[in-house]
Design an enzyme around this catalytic site. Structure first.
Site, short mmCIF file in Angstrom:
data_model
loop_
_atom_site.label_atom_id
_atom_site.label_comp_id
_atom_site.label_asym_id
_atom_site.label_seq_id
_atom_site.Cartn_x
_atom_site.Cartn_y
_atom_site.Cartn_z
N TYR A 76 58.18 82.21 85.20
CA TYR A 76 58.82 80.79 85.45
C TYR A 76 58.81 80.51 83.59
CZ TYR A 76 56.05 76.88 85.74
OH TYR A 76 55.21 76.20 85.30
N CYS A 77 60.16 80.29 83.26
CA CYS A 77 60.48 79.03 81.97
C CYS A 77 61.59 77.81 82.66
CB CYS A 77 61.45 80.02 80.76
SG CYS A 77 62.76 81.07 81.08
N LEU A 78 62.07 77.26 81.97
CA LEU A 78 62.89 76.38 82.21
C LEU A 78 64.36 76.54 82.89
CD1 LEU A 78 63.49 73.70 81.32
CD2 LEU A 78 65.08 74.29 79.07
N ILE A 117 62.68 76.65 86.10
CA ILE A 117 62.00 75.13 86.96
C ILE A 117 63.32 74.04 87.24
CG2 ILE A 117 61.20 74.13 84.67
CD1 ILE A 117 59.13 73.55 85.95
#
Length: 102
Positions: A64-66, A93
């Site tokens: 995951y990332c932003l 996220i």
């Protein structure tokens, strides 16, 4: 493979071989993170490749990332490095409704 957060999280919870990988910067990770995740910054370029290549390729990685863009790119890099099971969190996220650490 792209998964929505419900599928991503429920699959991880049932996966004894699962590892959560956060590919955001260290600063982003320090502010808010999914519990038990490891952090390797995608923006480190070749440094990211070296660090990821040291990971156990027999594990399943939940990335995951932003918002889902960097993690999608990271999944592609990991596939090229020989990782078979990588799962991108759609929406990152920023849309995450599950547990977090601040």
């Amino acid at each position: 493979m792209n998964l929505n957060q419900n599928d991503w999280w429920s699959q991880f919870l049932q996966d004894p071989n699962g590892v959560i990988l956060d590919v955001r910067t260290e600063e982003e990770n320090a502010a808010l993170r999914i519990p038990e995740s490891i952090n390797i910054d995608f923006y480190k370029g070749q440094g990211f490749v070296y660090k990821v290549d040291e990971l156990d390729k027999s594990k399943n990685y939940y990335v995951y990332c932003l918002a889902g863009g960097r993690s999608a790119q990271a999944c592609n890099v990991m596939k090229q490095l020989g990782f078979e099971n990588v799962y991108n969190l759609l929406g990152g996220i920023s849309e995450w409704q599950g547990p977090v650490e601040e």
